[in-house]
Design an enzyme around this catalytic site. Structure first.
Site, short mmCIF file in Angstrom:
data_model
loop_
_atom_site.label_atom_id
_atom_site.label_comp_id
_atom_site.label_asym_id
_atom_site.label_seq_id
_atom_site.Cartn_x
_atom_site.Cartn_y
_atom_site.Cartn_z
N TYR A 196 0.87 -1.16 0.07
CA TYR A 196 0.04 -0.04 -0.03
C TYR A 196 0.93 1.22 0.14
O TYR A 196 0.58 2.57 -0.61
CB TYR A 196 -0.80 -0.02 1.16
CG TYR A 196 -2.18 0.83 1.01
CD1 TYR A 196 -2.99 0.84 -0.02
CD2 TYR A 196 -2.52 1.86 1.88
CE1 TYR A 196 -4.08 1.74 -0.12
CE2 TYR A 196 -3.36 2.65 1.72
CZ TYR A 196 -4.25 2.63 0.61
OH TYR A 196 -5.42 3.60 0.66
N LYS A 225 -3.13 8.24 2.93
CA LYS A 225 -4.40 8.22 3.91
C LYS A 225 -3.87 8.77 5.49
O LYS A 225 -4.99 9.15 5.93
CB LYS A 225 -4.81 6.73 3.82
CG LYS A 225 -5.26 6.26 2.58
CD LYS A 225 -6.48 7.22 1.82
CE LYS A 225 -7.11 6.28 0.94
NZ LYS A 225 -8.24 7.16 0.26
O1 0WE Z 1 -7.10 2.94 -1.57
C1 0WE Z 1 -7.07 2.00 -2.25
C2 0WE Z 1 -6.54 2.13 -3.69
C3 0WE Z 1 -6.34 3.44 -4.33
C4 0WE Z 1 -5.61 3.48 -5.41
C5 0WE Z 1 -5.70 2.51 -6.62
C6 0WE Z 1 -4.86 2.64 -7.59
C7 0WE Z 1 -4.86 1.65 -8.78
C8 0WE Z 1 -4.56 2.12 -10.37
C9 0WE Z 1 -4.71 4.37 -5.76
N1 0WE Z 1 -4.10 4.55 -7.00
C10 0WE Z 1 -4.09 3.59 -7.96
N2 0WE Z 1 -3.50 3.92 -8.79
C11 0WE Z 1 -3.33 3.02 -10.14
O2 0WE Z 1 -2.49 3.00 -10.87
N3 0WE Z 1 -7.32 0.91 -1.41
C12 0WE Z 1 -7.78 0.86 -0.32
C13 0WE Z 1 -7.64 -0.34 -2.50
C14 0WE Z 1 -6.09 -1.06 -1.99
O3 0WE Z 1 -5.00 -0.87 -2.91
C15 0WE Z 1 -3.99 -1.66 -2.56
C16 0WE Z 1 -4.36 -2.22 -1.36
C17 0WE Z 1 -5.61 -1.89 -1.21
C18 0WE Z 1 -6.58 -2.56 -0.03
C19 0WE Z 1 -2.68 -1.61 -2.97
C20 0WE Z 1 -1.72 -2.42 -2.34
C21 0WE Z 1 -2.08 -3.08 -1.14
C22 0WE Z 1 -3.35 -2.97 -0.72
#
Ligand code: 0WE
Length: 258
Positions: A159, A166
């Protein structure tokens, strides 16, 4: 059959962060719509406009505007449109995050200055900018809700920079709550368990993350977008009138575990 007035009757809500019908922001929008709120939506670029516009039209939205949250000019244009259309705002839903794909895997230590700044700008500062523009429109008080994740507090492998962003977002929630409290504008964050939305698409091993989230939680269930919608509606409603600056969890209890 009941004559109970709808909770959000006469209220205007701006929803920032709908990408498609699976978006947490869309689940929140539907819940506010059920409560009688009138909704406005933003989209990022033409590709997402084609997804958002039909959803927004389905809930009779009078306001569907482009907004790249890292562009002050677009934010200003958005809020002058809100001023013209509604002349006020009651609810702001902030459900936006972005980090470069390559910064969501491998070692956090390799995050570039540009990648760090980009994640912070889009995922945390955007709340501050949108709150500042909302404030003069929230003359009868208001409610601001943003979306966070447990990686803000504890290390969730991969993450990475999003966890840092966050953490900043949750701190922004508290400082905005202090600033805006005297105007009866409440600011809260929802820390949601993982849900398979567009934001989760392309994240390596997301499926196995969902599976392990399921077995590690007290409730043995992953959450659904609707669960986030229900908490957001609560936070915007009269039951939360003395709740501000909080991060509340919808995660089947995951955050209590060691
Ligand atoms: O906040 C998130 C993900 C937000 C996010 C997703 C992406 C995907 C595509 C931010 N930036 C991007 N950039 C991109 O190019 N989450 C809570 C979901 C999430 O994302 C992870 C998680 C979880 C849970 C990434 C790594 C590990 C766990």
């Amino acid at each position: 059959m009941s004559n109970t007035p709808l909770v959000f009757a006469g209220m205007k809500a701006l929803i920032v962060g709908v990408a498609n019908e699976r978006s947490l922001a869309w689940a929140i929008a539907q819940e506010l719509h059920k409560g009688g709120a009138e909704l406005g939506f933003t989209y990022l670029g033409e590709a997402l406009e084609r997804r958002v516009r039909p959803l927004a039209e389905g809930v009779n939205s009078p306001l569907i505007e482009p907004c790249n949250v890292s562009d002050d000019t677009q934010i200003e244009a958005l809020f002058s449109k809100i001023q013209k259309t509604w002349g006020k705002l009651d609810i702001l839903i902030h459900s936006v995050a972005f980090a470069n794909r390559e910064d969501l895997e491998g070692r956090f230590i390799t995050t570039s200055r540009q990648g760090f700044s980009n994640a912070m700008d889009i995922s945390a500062y955007s709340l501050v900018a949108l709150a500042r523009h909302s404030e003069p429109l929230m003359q009868n008080g208001g409610s601001i809700v943003t979306l966070s994740y447990y990686g803000a507090e504890k290390v969730v492998p991969n993450y990475n920079v999003m966890g840092v962003a966050k953490a900043a977002l949750e701190a922004c929630t508290r400082y905005l709550a202090w600033d805006m409290g005297p105007k009866k504008i409440r600011v809260n964050a929802i820390s949601a368990g993982p849900v398979k939305t567009l934001a989760a698409a392309g994240i390596r091993d997301f499926r196995s993350m969902l599976a392990s989230a399921q077995e590690k939680t007290p409730l043995k269930e992953t959450i659904e977008a609707e669960d986030v919608g229900a908490l957001a509606a609560f936070l915007c409603g009269p039951g939360a009138k003395h709740i501000t600056g909080s991060t509340m969890y919808v995660d089947s209890g995951a955050h209590i575990m060691s």
